[in-house]
Design an enzyme around this catalytic site. Structure first.
Site, PDB file in Angstrom:
ATOM      1  CE  LYS A 319      65.478  85.762   4.026  1.00 43.41           C
ATOM      2  NZ  LYS A 319      66.214  86.363   5.152  1.00 43.41           N
ATOM      3  CD  GLU A 402      67.163  92.788  19.753  1.00 45.44           C
ATOM      4  OE1 GLU A 402      66.971  92.812  18.531  1.00 45.44           O
ATOM      5  OE2 GLU A 402      66.572  91.993  20.529  1.00 45.44           O
ATOM      6  NE  ARG A 430      62.343  92.403  21.317  1.00 44.13           N
ATOM      7  CZ  ARG A 430      62.247  91.313  20.571  1.00 44.13           C
ATOM      8  NH1 ARG A 430      63.190  91.014  19.715  1.00 44.13           N
ATOM      9  NH2 ARG A 430      61.226  90.506  20.697  1.00 44.13           N
TER      10      ARG A 430
END
Length: 662
Positions: A319, A402, A430
């Site tokens: 990354k 979540e 969600r």
């Protein structure tokens, strides 16, 4: 010299009227040679790419320079517009390889999460529009099918790509169509349960599809031991791949023999190679592969595609690759606003609601050892760094999960802890079932820090927190507190954690506070007396409403400003008292229209038999809010001070016209 030999281009001056193919048709026209030389000596490689066809026409030796140019372009462009930087820098070679191997105009490339789609946008004709990235009316920061045929599916929330890709693959098979399907999923998205539901089904489906796992840092269980390492390396060597193709094309013609030999091979492999989760799920696992070796990536992608079965290609990337400051601190440059492209220096951070929330929660944890904090892979975004440093043993980051966060928190609450789950409004959607089934059904004391409520802005339609009032107010026993200032957030969070019981949501916006910096904890408070109409609102919108009231006063209209600190359960009596005095209601909310507070107030007024002269609800309507700066979106949707004042003035004028006509 082959002047016009680039893919299947026509001669530049169209003199030869020949279609040029890779095997070679030459144009010796001297002006063609000159034009091509001038054009390609001036333009960078990236500037020559207007479509994937141009990308496929590049020579292998040009790819490293293209990747360097892509990284430079991303840094220079995002330093002005902001956006997701480090994740795209790490996916440059991988995206180039995918767009060279696949035809995304026909094939379906599904991103997960879509914030790593910038390079794909640059390679599919959107480079010149990149200065409008995430700006109102400009290109989106996530894949958008209505923006380009090369974008297969909207993707702003994590862990969805495998399920989407499998659905597309099954549609292809059922409809007898011919295209390939590939899902590009980051390792962080594999912390979400939906990804495993998709993996479980896709692996057993037999559908030809490729899942590329972009592993840029998550600790994934790897095969161990010398033999495992050796076999892993052998599986990605060209010789092995050629043999595999030959084996399938010959032995595969005798299904009985193929099944016997395959069974023997799998048995031997199991003896020397520890089980691989993806193999067990039914995927042909390839990897790990160097995600910055573009030629090798192209080979692996073609091989994976040609296997014609569920394949998981494990790619390891870095990354922030290629830029020193993003390599050193990739999380710092995950999502950025403007910054110095040379040094990487970011603007000085200002206090915001998330930071105040984290500081206050840490202070509450100092006082009470039962206070715990939960985040779903958004520790920095939700301002919990202070809590993590002070109470690391009481900070739980569950990943992009979540639903699990809410159910786990419910278990904690049942056993006597005081859990506080900080989750973005659009991500909390969600966990709706868990809030009802696991929390409210037993009236458990769970506190929600609903971050990024209301208009979020540049991340757009997948991130604007427009629906939390609608769905949270439908959860039984749920209290919803709406601080409008830092002081109110501190006081309301303390009250929610230490004094109230049952489920409580504290809803606050992204960014800092406005001119209103007072602290009113009364469920309903009249901040400004008036006689002509009632302006009703809550949260950060109070700043525009108060400003609108001042504008109205200059126009001779007396507006009463009523602010709600608690919107569920809604105390309607004080609001109805104001309406009885003014006879007119203008409810202003930065949420969707369905089940908004204005609707609830009108319903209460009707049930009470309260006569009303005029009423209007100003909100975000029933559609989806696009990307753009928050102030621009407020103006576009009529929620800034000038628009509120204009709506109020029209409301009073309508009523007076009706009265004159009568």
């Amino acid at each position: 010299i082959c002047a016009c030999l680039v893919g299947s281009e026509m001669c530049i001056r169209d003199r030869c009227r020949l279609t040029l193919v890779k095997s070679g048709t030459f144009c010796y026209s001297i002006d063609c040679i000159i034009i091509r030389y001038v054009r390609y000596s001036v333009l960078s490689i990236l500037e020559r790419i207007h479509s994937p066809a141009d990308l496929k026409a590049l020579l292998a030796g040009e790819i490293p320079e293209l990747c360097a140019e892509l990284r430079s372009f991303l840094v220079q462009s995002l330093s002005k517009t902001g956006g997701h930087l480090a994740s795209n820098l790490g996916a440059v070679e991988l995206t180039v390889a995918i767009d060279r191997v696949y035809n995304t105009e026909r094939d379906r490339l599904v991103f997960d999460v879509g914030h790593q789609s910038y390079v794909h946008k640059l390679l599919t004709g959107r480079r010149e529009a990149f200065s409008t990235l995430r700006q109102f009316g400009g290109i989106a920061g996530f894949p958008k099918p209505d923006e380009s045929v090369h974008d297969a599916f909207v993707a702003g929330h994590a862990s969805t790509s495998i399920s989407v890709a499998l659905g597309m693959a099954r549609a292809r098979t059922l409809m007898g169509e011919d295209y390939d399907v590939i899902a590009l999923i980051g390792d962080g998205a594999l912390t979400g349960g939906l990804a495993y539901e998709g993996l479980s089904d896709a692996g057993q489906s037999g559908e030809p599809m490729v899942i590329v796992l972009n592993d840029n840092g998550m600790s994934i269980n790897k095969n161990v031991g010398g033999m495992a390492t050796l076999l892993s390396k052998q599986r990605v060597k060209p010789g092995y791949l050629h043999f595999k193709r030959f084996y399938r094309s010959t032995v595969g013609k005798a299904p009985g023999l193929y099944r016997v030999l395959h069974h023997i091979k799998e048995h031997v492999k199991d003896l020397v190679l520890p089980n691989n989760m993806f193999d067990d799920m039914g995927f042909y696992y390839i990897g790990p592969v160097d995600g910055h070796d573009e030629p090798q990536l192209e080979k692996m992608l073609r091989w994976a595609r040609d296997l014609r079965q569920p394949v998981l290609l494990h790619v390891v990337t870095q990354k922030g690759k290629g830029i020193s400051y993003t390599e050193r601190a990739p999380e710092k440059y995950h999502g950025v606003s403007s910054f110095d492209p040379v040094s990487g220096a970011l603007p000085a951070s200002k206090p915001d609601f998330s930071h105040v929330f984290g500081q206050t929660l840490s202070q509450l944890a100092d006082e009470d050892p039962t206070v715990v904090a939960i985040t779903a892979a958004m520790l920095t975004g939700t301002g919990l760094e202070t809590f993590a440093k002070a109470h690391p043993e009481r900070l739980y980051d569950v990943g992009i999960a979540e639903g699990h966060a809410i159910t786990m928190a419910s278990g904690m609450a049942k056993q006597g802890l005081r859990p506080v789950a900080a989750i973005y409004s659009s991500f909390l959607q969600r966990a709706y079932d868990m809030l009802i089934h696991d929390t409210s059904l037993q009236r458990l004391h769970l506190v929600l820090g609903v971050d990024r409520a209301g208009i979020v802005g540049n991340d757009g339609d997948t991130h604007n927190g427009c629906f939390d009032i609608s769905y949270l107010s439908s959860v039984p026993y749920m209290r919803i507190l709406c601080p409008a200032s830092f002081a109110e957030l501190r006081a309301m969070l303390r009250k929610a954690v230490m004094e109230l019981d049952g489920p409580v949501a504290v809803r606050y916006p992204r960014g800092g506070e406005g001119a209103y910096q007072a602290c009113s904890l009364e469920p309903v408070a009249v901040l400004r007396e008036g006689s002509d109409l009632t302006l009703l609102t809550y949260g950060i919108v109070i700043n525009d409403v108060l400003q609108a009231a001042q504008l109205l006063a200059q126009r001779g209209i007396s507006a009463e400003v009523v602010k709600l600190a608690q919107v569920a359960p809604l105390e309607t009596a004080p609001v109805l008292a104001s309406l009885q005095k003014t006879g007119r209601l203008l409810a202003v909310e930065d949420v969707c229209a369905a089940n908004c507070i204005g609707e609830q107030v009108l319903s209460a007024a009707e049930q009470a038999g309260l006569p009303m002269k005029e009423a209007r609800l100003l909100n975000l309507g029933s559609g989806i809010i696009p990307h753009g700066a928050p102030d621009v979106l407020k103006t576009a949707y009529g929620l800034d001070a000038q628009a509120i004042a204009a709506a109020a003035q029209a409301l009073c004028a309508n009523d007076r016209e009706k009265g004159n006509g009568a």
